[in-house]
Scaffold this motif. Structure first.
Motif, PDB file in Angstrom:
ATOM      1  N   ILE A 283      34.130  15.610  -0.538  1.00  0.00           N
ATOM      2  CA  ILE A 283      32.931  16.378  -0.795  1.00  0.00           C
ATOM      3  C   ILE A 283      31.796  15.430  -1.129  1.00  0.00           C
ATOM      4  CG2 ILE A 283      31.901  18.111  -2.314  1.00  0.00           C
ATOM      5  CD1 ILE A 283      34.696  19.196  -2.724  1.00  0.00           C
ATOM      6  N   ILE A 284      30.691  15.634  -0.455  1.00  0.00           N
ATOM      7  CA  ILE A 284      29.539  14.776  -0.703  1.00  0.00           C
ATOM      8  C   ILE A 284      28.957  15.113  -2.065  1.00  0.00           C
ATOM      9  CG2 ILE A 284      27.221  14.203   0.136  1.00  0.00           C
ATOM     10  CD1 ILE A 284      28.225  14.871   2.927  1.00  0.00           C
ATOM     11  N   SER A 285      28.617  14.105  -2.832  1.00  0.00           N
ATOM     12  CA  SER A 285      28.127  14.329  -4.188  1.00  0.00           C
ATOM     13  C   SER A 285      26.896  15.214  -4.169  1.00  0.00           C
ATOM     14  CB  SER A 285      27.765  13.003  -4.846  1.00  0.00           C
ATOM     15  OG  SER A 285      28.913  12.196  -4.937  1.00  0.00           O
ATOM     16  N   PHE A 286      26.753  16.026  -5.222  1.00  0.00           N
ATOM     17  CA  PHE A 286      25.586  16.883  -5.346  1.00  0.00           C
ATOM     18  C   PHE A 286      24.336  16.026  -5.511  1.00  0.00           C
ATOM     19  CE2 PHE A 286      27.664  20.599  -4.934  1.00  0.00           C
ATOM     20  CZ  PHE A 286      28.523  20.972  -5.953  1.00  0.00           C
ATOM     21  N   LEU A 287      23.210  16.620  -5.130  1.00  0.00           N
ATOM     22  CA  LEU A 287      21.909  16.007  -5.302  1.00  0.00           C
ATOM     23  C   LEU A 287      21.799  14.666  -4.579  1.00  0.00           C
ATOM     24  CD1 LEU A 287      21.278  16.890  -9.039  1.00  0.00           C
ATOM     25  CD2 LEU A 287      20.461  18.077  -7.019  1.00  0.00           C
TER      26      LEU A 287
ATOM     27  N   ASN B 144      22.412  20.007  -0.742  1.00  0.00           N
ATOM     28  CA  ASN B 144      23.156  19.044   0.073  1.00  0.00           C
ATOM     29  C   ASN B 144      23.013  19.369   1.553  1.00  0.00           C
ATOM     30  OD1 ASN B 144      24.045  17.594  -2.086  1.00  0.00           O
ATOM     31  ND2 ASN B 144      26.191  18.164  -1.908  1.00  0.00           N
ATOM     32  N   TYR B 145      23.215  20.645   1.867  1.00  0.00           N
ATOM     33  CA  TYR B 145      23.110  21.094   3.268  1.00  0.00           C
ATOM     34  C   TYR B 145      21.730  20.759   3.830  1.00  0.00           C
ATOM     35  CZ  TYR B 145      21.959  24.557   6.867  1.00  0.00           C
ATOM     36  OH  TYR B 145      21.498  25.188   7.991  1.00  0.00           O
ATOM     37  N   ALA B 146      20.683  21.067   3.067  1.00  0.00           N
ATOM     38  CA  ALA B 146      19.323  20.811   3.533  1.00  0.00           C
ATOM     39  C   ALA B 146      19.063  19.322   3.710  1.00  0.00           C
ATOM     40  CB  ALA B 146      18.312  21.415   2.549  1.00  0.00           C
ATOM     41  N   THR B 147      19.600  18.504   2.798  1.00  0.00           N
ATOM     42  CA  THR B 147      19.430  17.054   2.889  1.00  0.00           C
ATOM     43  C   THR B 147      20.121  16.493   4.117  1.00  0.00           C
ATOM     44  OG1 THR B 147      19.349  16.927   0.483  1.00  0.00           O
ATOM     45  CG2 THR B 147      19.772  14.877   1.665  1.00  0.00           C
ATOM     46  N   ILE B 148      21.339  16.938   4.337  1.00  0.00           N
ATOM     47  CA  ILE B 148      22.105  16.470   5.503  1.00  0.00           C
ATOM     48  C   ILE B 148      21.419  16.896   6.793  1.00  0.00           C
ATOM     49  CG2 ILE B 148      24.304  16.768   6.736  1.00  0.00           C
ATOM     50  CD1 ILE B 148      25.586  16.951   3.901  1.00  0.00           C
ATOM     51  N   LYS B 149      20.827  18.097   6.778  1.00  0.00           N
ATOM     52  CA  LYS B 149      20.154  18.586   7.982  1.00  0.00           C
ATOM     53  C   LYS B 149      18.898  17.760   8.279  1.00  0.00           C
ATOM     54  CE  LYS B 149      19.366  22.879  10.353  1.00  0.00           C
ATOM     55  NZ  LYS B 149      19.705  24.305  10.376  1.00  0.00           N
TER      56      LYS B 149
ATOM     57  N   ILE C 268       9.370  18.822   9.912  1.00  0.00           N
ATOM     58  CA  ILE C 268       8.611  18.930   8.663  1.00  0.00           C
ATOM     59  C   ILE C 268       9.054  20.174   7.905  1.00  0.00           C
ATOM     60  CG2 ILE C 268       6.316  19.274   7.675  1.00  0.00           C
ATOM     61  CD1 ILE C 268       5.229  17.692  10.085  1.00  0.00           C
ATOM     62  N   GLN C 269       9.277  21.266   8.626  1.00  0.00           N
ATOM     63  CA  GLN C 269       9.767  22.485   7.976  1.00  0.00           C
ATOM     64  C   GLN C 269      11.104  22.235   7.285  1.00  0.00           C
ATOM     65  OE1 GLN C 269       9.737  25.334  11.254  1.00  0.00           O
ATOM     66  NE2 GLN C 269       7.983  26.379  10.328  1.00  0.00           N
TER      67      GLN C 269
ATOM     68  N   ASN D 109      11.842  22.510   3.306  1.00  0.00           N
ATOM     69  CA  ASN D 109      12.920  23.365   2.813  1.00  0.00           C
ATOM     70  C   ASN D 109      13.846  22.578   1.888  1.00  0.00           C
ATOM     71  OD1 ASN D 109      14.733  25.776   2.857  1.00  0.00           O
ATOM     72  ND2 ASN D 109      16.099  24.335   3.867  1.00  0.00           N
ATOM     73  N   MET D 110      14.127  21.327   2.237  1.00  0.00           N
ATOM     74  CA  MET D 110      14.971  20.487   1.392  1.00  0.00           C
ATOM     75  C   MET D 110      14.336  20.320   0.005  1.00  0.00           C
ATOM     76  SD  MET D 110      16.055  16.483   1.919  1.00  0.00           S
ATOM     77  CE  MET D 110      14.419  15.896   1.466  1.00  0.00           C
ATOM     78  N   ILE D 111      13.053  20.030  -0.022  1.00  0.00           N
ATOM     79  CA  ILE D 111      12.351  19.863  -1.292  1.00  0.00           C
ATOM     80  C   ILE D 111      12.388  21.162  -2.088  1.00  0.00           C
ATOM     81  CG2 ILE D 111      10.129  19.376  -2.379  1.00  0.00           C
ATOM     82  CD1 ILE D 111      11.550  16.946  -1.124  1.00  0.00           C
TER      83      ILE D 111
END
Length: 440
Positions: free
Chosen positions: A4-8, A353-358, A383-384, A388-390
């Motif tokens: 599991i990828i670490s949070f944040l 995490n999902y948003a960061t990976i995306k 950019i969208q 969304n990640m932020i």
């Protein structure tokens, strides 16, 4: 098995600064920017009708001119929107993450997800939900009838012990106090020479990083050892079995049990990792419960049935991530969790995490790195994704989450055995023992 990828994971993009990101999305043209020709606005410098004294012909010509100008305006707006649409679609596959759906066993998580969705709030069963989540990991090789039989036998043991002790079987306080003893003490039914030993905390891989099944009720039942995920879940299953009301509660990296007395005036905390009754002060002394989290009822608040369902969807997603990784199905599960509980901060951590990976996936596809990050301006949907990640990280902060480092968590867990906490546990047990309702 993927870890599991670490949070944040925002640190993956130290060059992304949410505070200075310009608004680079193309603007839809405002209708007011175009000449407005209406039947009530016929200012004539833009219209040159024929010189005629026939008012009817003049009116027809004016109307025709207005309609032509309106059509031209609509055409310009369509052309402008087409340019925007072209810009928004000039990238590969909307940057959807590659699916793990075809990997061996992944379909069982989809089936478990459907099973959870089919459990309505009215007939929701903690036992069925938790079994479905764990059985997805085992690719449906486990037998539900055997699991149910184990729970029923344990319930029979508890009911018989309650009768032996003379407890009032209708008292929620009595049933929860007996459950607490089942987890923390040695219980024996003398007439049948049956004995149950206390359940203990398993410090080995207690976060399931190497083996996700360490988090399961199945493993706890087989070994008598669990951690802060499986112990409270088994408590809730057994409470359901004997008709006791109990609630899951959360704190950073942790979950425990809360139950009320029969008058619903006082709440009691059960710390199953150490088999003690604790106060809210013990949770707060970890130092990682922020005021915002208390205000938003994220931590130290008894979860409702719907909020518990949300928590279990989050657990299903974590199992899938641990076995396969992040894809769009993860987002589907987490979206359902947040639909049920918009304050589920654990779900937002996964969504972050999902948003960061995306974002990272999109930047990789576009060939954009730290040295040429400015090129993201040419890709509106990237950019969208970044915005969304932020937004996900901002939501985690807004809800008041603060991550507790693993070493700090272990120190905090060990602190429950300090003399003051031990004494407090003895006092609470003694007090409860004196007010337990008995059969008349």
């Amino acid at each position: 098995m993927k870890k599991i990828i670490s949070f944040l994971l925002l640190g993956v993009f130290p060059f992304l600064n949410a505070q200075v990101l310009p608004d680079l999305m193309p603007k839809t043209p405002n209708a007011s920017q175009f000449t407005n020709y209406s039947k009530n606005n016929l200012g004539s410098p833009t219209i040159s009708p024929l010189n005629t004294t026939n008012q009817s012909v003049r009116n027809q010509l004016l109307i025709a001119e207005v309609e032509r100008n309106q059509q031209e305006q609509q055409m310009r707006e369509k052309q402008a929107q087409a340019l925007i649409d072209d810009a928004l679609h000039s990238f590969p596959e909307n940057y959807s993450l590659p699916s793990y759906g075809d990997e061996a066993g992944a379909n069982y998580y989809r089936k478990a997800f459907e099973k959870l969705r089919n459990l309505s709030s009215a007939d929701f069963s903690v036992k069925k939900a938790i079994f479905a989540i764990e059985n997805a990991f085992y690719e449906e090789t486990e037998n539900y009838d055997e699991f149910e039989s184990t729970i029923k036998q344990t319930g029979d043991f508890l009911r018989e012990k309650m009768n032996e002790l003379g407890y009032d079987s209708k008292s929620n306080l009595a049933k929860n106090f007996l459950l607490f003893q089942f987890f923390s003490d040695t219980l024996q039914i003398e007439s049948k020479n049956l004995k149950h030993l206390p359940l203990t905390y398993d410090f080995e891989d207690y976060m399931g990083k190497d083996d996700w099944s360490k988090m399961f009720v199945k493993k706890l039942l087989e070994t008598g050892k669990g951690q802060c995920n499986s112990l409270p879940q088994l408590y809730l299953i057994l409470a359901e079995e004997i008709g006791a009301e109990a609630n899951l509660a959360l704190s950073p990296n942790h979950s425990y049990i809360k139950f009320q007395d029969d008058e619903k005036w006082k709440w009691y905390n059960v710390e199953l990792t150490n088999g003690m009754l604790t106060t809210d002060a013990f949770i707060l002394q970890s130092g990682y419960v922020k005021a915002e989290a208390l205000q938003n009822k994220v931590y130290m608040h008894p979860l409702s049935k719907q909020q518990l369902q949300s928590h279990l969807y989050m657990n299903l997603a974590l199992g899938y991530i641990g076995k396969y990784g992040y894809d769009e199905f993860v987002n589907e599960m987490i979206s359902k969790a947040l639909e049920l509980n918009p304050s589920n901060v654990q779900a937002y951590l996964i969504k972050s995490n999902y948003a960061t990976i995306k974002v990272k996936y999109a930047l990789d596809r576009l060939g954009i790195g730290k040295e040429n990050f400015d090129e993201i301006k040419q890709h509106p949907r990237a950019i969208q994704l970044y915005k969304n990640m932020i937004a996900q990280y901002n939501m985690v902060d807004k809800l008041g989450h603060q991550e507790m480092p693993p070493d700090e968590y272990q120190k905090w867990l060990a602190s429950v055995k300090e003399e003051s906490n031990k004494q407090q546990n003895i006092e609470l047990k003694t007090k409860l023992n004196t007010i337990i309702p008995v059969k008349q």
